[in-house]
Design a protein around this motif. Structure first.
Motif, short mmCIF file in Angstrom:
data_model
loop_
_atom_site.label_atom_id
_atom_site.label_comp_id
_atom_site.label_asym_id
_atom_site.label_seq_id
_atom_site.Cartn_x
_atom_site.Cartn_y
_atom_site.Cartn_z
N GLU A 38 -43.88 39.45 14.14
CA GLU A 38 -42.41 39.51 14.07
C GLU A 38 -41.75 38.40 14.87
O GLU A 38 -40.72 37.86 14.47
CB GLU A 38 -41.93 40.88 14.58
CG GLU A 38 -40.42 41.05 14.56
CD GLU A 38 -39.99 42.36 15.19
OE1 GLU A 38 -38.77 42.62 15.27
OE2 GLU A 38 -40.88 43.15 15.60
N TYR A 39 -42.34 38.04 16.01
CA TYR A 39 -41.74 37.02 16.86
C TYR A 39 -41.63 35.68 16.14
O TYR A 39 -40.71 34.89 16.40
CB TYR A 39 -42.55 36.87 18.14
CG TYR A 39 -42.03 35.79 19.06
CD1 TYR A 39 -40.73 35.86 19.55
CD2 TYR A 39 -42.81 34.70 19.40
CE1 TYR A 39 -40.24 34.86 20.37
CE2 TYR A 39 -42.33 33.71 20.22
CZ TYR A 39 -41.04 33.79 20.71
OH TYR A 39 -40.55 32.80 21.51
N GLN A 40 -42.53 35.41 15.24
CA GLN A 40 -42.51 34.14 14.50
C GLN A 40 -41.25 33.98 13.67
O GLN A 40 -40.81 32.86 13.40
CB GLN A 40 -43.75 34.08 13.60
CG GLN A 40 -43.99 32.72 12.95
CD GLN A 40 -45.27 32.71 12.15
OE1 GLN A 40 -45.78 33.75 11.76
NE2 GLN A 40 -45.80 31.53 11.90
N ASN A 41 -40.61 35.10 13.29
CA ASN A 41 -39.37 35.03 12.51
C ASN A 41 -38.19 34.54 13.33
O ASN A 41 -37.21 34.01 12.80
CB ASN A 41 -39.04 36.41 11.93
CG ASN A 41 -40.10 36.91 10.97
OD1 ASN A 41 -40.73 36.12 10.28
ND2 ASN A 41 -40.31 38.23 10.95
N PHE A 42 -38.25 34.72 14.65
CA PHE A 42 -37.16 34.27 15.52
C PHE A 42 -37.39 32.86 16.05
O PHE A 42 -36.45 32.10 16.23
CB PHE A 42 -37.00 35.24 16.70
CG PHE A 42 -36.61 36.63 16.30
CD1 PHE A 42 -35.31 36.90 15.89
CD2 PHE A 42 -37.52 37.66 16.29
CE1 PHE A 42 -34.94 38.17 15.50
CE2 PHE A 42 -37.17 38.94 15.91
CZ PHE A 42 -35.87 39.19 15.51
N TYR A 202 -22.57 34.23 20.81
CA TYR A 202 -23.97 34.49 20.49
C TYR A 202 -24.26 35.98 20.49
O TYR A 202 -23.54 36.81 21.06
CB TYR A 202 -24.89 33.80 21.51
CG TYR A 202 -24.85 34.41 22.90
CD1 TYR A 202 -25.80 35.36 23.29
CD2 TYR A 202 -23.86 34.05 23.82
CE1 TYR A 202 -25.76 35.92 24.54
CE2 TYR A 202 -23.83 34.60 25.07
CZ TYR A 202 -24.78 35.54 25.44
OH TYR A 202 -24.74 36.10 26.70
N ASP A 203 -25.34 36.33 19.82
CA ASP A 203 -25.92 37.67 19.83
C ASP A 203 -27.40 37.52 20.16
O ASP A 203 -28.02 36.49 19.88
CB ASP A 203 -25.78 38.34 18.46
CG ASP A 203 -24.32 38.58 18.08
OD1 ASP A 203 -23.61 39.19 18.89
OD2 ASP A 203 -23.93 38.14 16.99
N VAL A 204 -27.96 38.55 20.76
CA VAL A 204 -29.39 38.53 21.07
C VAL A 204 -30.14 39.42 20.09
O VAL A 204 -29.58 40.38 19.55
CB VAL A 204 -29.66 38.98 22.52
CG1 VAL A 204 -29.07 37.99 23.50
CG2 VAL A 204 -29.13 40.38 22.76
N ASN A 205 -31.38 39.07 19.85
CA ASN A 205 -32.25 39.84 18.98
C ASN A 205 -33.32 40.52 19.82
O ASN A 205 -33.85 39.92 20.77
CB ASN A 205 -32.93 38.95 17.94
CG ASN A 205 -31.92 38.22 17.07
OD1 ASN A 205 -31.24 38.83 16.26
ND2 ASN A 205 -31.82 36.91 17.25
N LYS A 206 -33.67 41.75 19.49
CA LYS A 206 -34.74 42.46 20.17
C LYS A 206 -36.04 42.29 19.40
O LYS A 206 -36.10 42.54 18.20
CB LYS A 206 -34.40 43.95 20.30
CG LYS A 206 -33.37 44.25 21.37
CD LYS A 206 -33.95 44.10 22.76
CE LYS A 206 -32.96 44.54 23.83
NZ LYS A 206 -33.54 44.41 25.20
N SER A 207 -37.07 41.86 20.09
CA SER A 207 -38.36 41.66 19.45
C SER A 207 -39.46 41.69 20.50
O SER A 207 -39.21 41.44 21.68
CB SER A 207 -38.39 40.32 18.70
OG SER A 207 -39.67 40.05 18.18
#
Length: 223
Positions: A38-42, A202-207
């Motif tokens: 999943e981290y690869q998507n960010f 900005y917004d942060v993503n949880k991963s």
């Protein structure tokens, strides 16, 4: 998490005080980290960095389980703010998703000799930070700094090759691979940030952070 801490505590008790004087070692590594899952998507940029590791109980043929600590840094090349028009702003000091981690390591190396295979597991924490600065044409500096921390853990293995005995110990070349994971952490990507009117939005993503790390380094065993 609780299970890992219990395992560490039990191993310390099993070693006892007499094992605390076992042969120590210190090692230095160059690290290349590849994002996966999943981290690869960010952030799909390859990360580069280094590790310093110290084993106060080094594994050996007589005592195959070793224990030590690892301090590492990995920085990825993601520029998370891209200048939409070079004639309006100058972009500098833009780096995203840098990792400073401190881990406890358990290493099993059941053989001695000139070539030593081993397996290891690690557990600890990681500090993650991103920093950017935009300098506009009127020389106004606008900054954004985002950080977070996470529990980290992983498994790995490798081979140590004897380079030669030294006056005060032995020197080995170490080639290893690790799979590293973390708890949920706040991250930025190119789609989560924009710059307008001299400020960032900005917004942060949880991963979870997932890396496959390849390392090459030098290990020195003290006598």
């Amino acid at each position: 998490m609780k299970l890992n801490l219990k395992i560490l505590f039990i191993l310390i008790l099993l070693f006892g005080t007499t094992h605390l004087i076992a042969q120590p070692s210190v090692s230095f590594y160059f690290t290349t980290a590849f994002p996966v899952n999943e981290y690869q998507n960010f952030d799909n940029e390859v990360g580069y960095g280094g590790n310093l590791e110290f084993f106060f109980i080094s594994p050996s043929k007589e005592k195959p389980i070793g224990m030590g600590v690892s301090l590492g840094y990995v920085g990825q090349g993601l520029y998370f703010y891209e200048d939409p028009c070079n004639c309006e702003t100058y972009v500098g000091n833009n780096r995203a998703n840098n990792f400073i981690n401190l881990n406890m390591i358990l290493q099993v190396a059941p053989t001695g000799g000139t070539v030593r295979p081993y397996l290891e597991t690690l557990f600890g924490g990681s500090y993650i930070f991103s920093n950017t600065e935009v300098l506009t044409l009127n020389y106004t500096s606008v900054n954004l700094y985002v950080d977070d921390w996470a529990w980290t853990y992983g498994v790995g293995g490798g081979l140590k090759f004897l380079l030669g005995p030294e006056e005060n110990g032995s020197l080995f070349l170490d080639l290893k691979g690790r799979y590293l994971m973390s708890s949920d952490v706040s991250l930025l990507d190119r789609n989560s940030i924009r710059y307008a009117n001299d400020r960032f939005y900005y917004d942060v993503n949880k991963s979870q952070i997932n890396f496959v790390a390849v390392q090459i380094g030098i290990v020195f065993y003290f006598r």
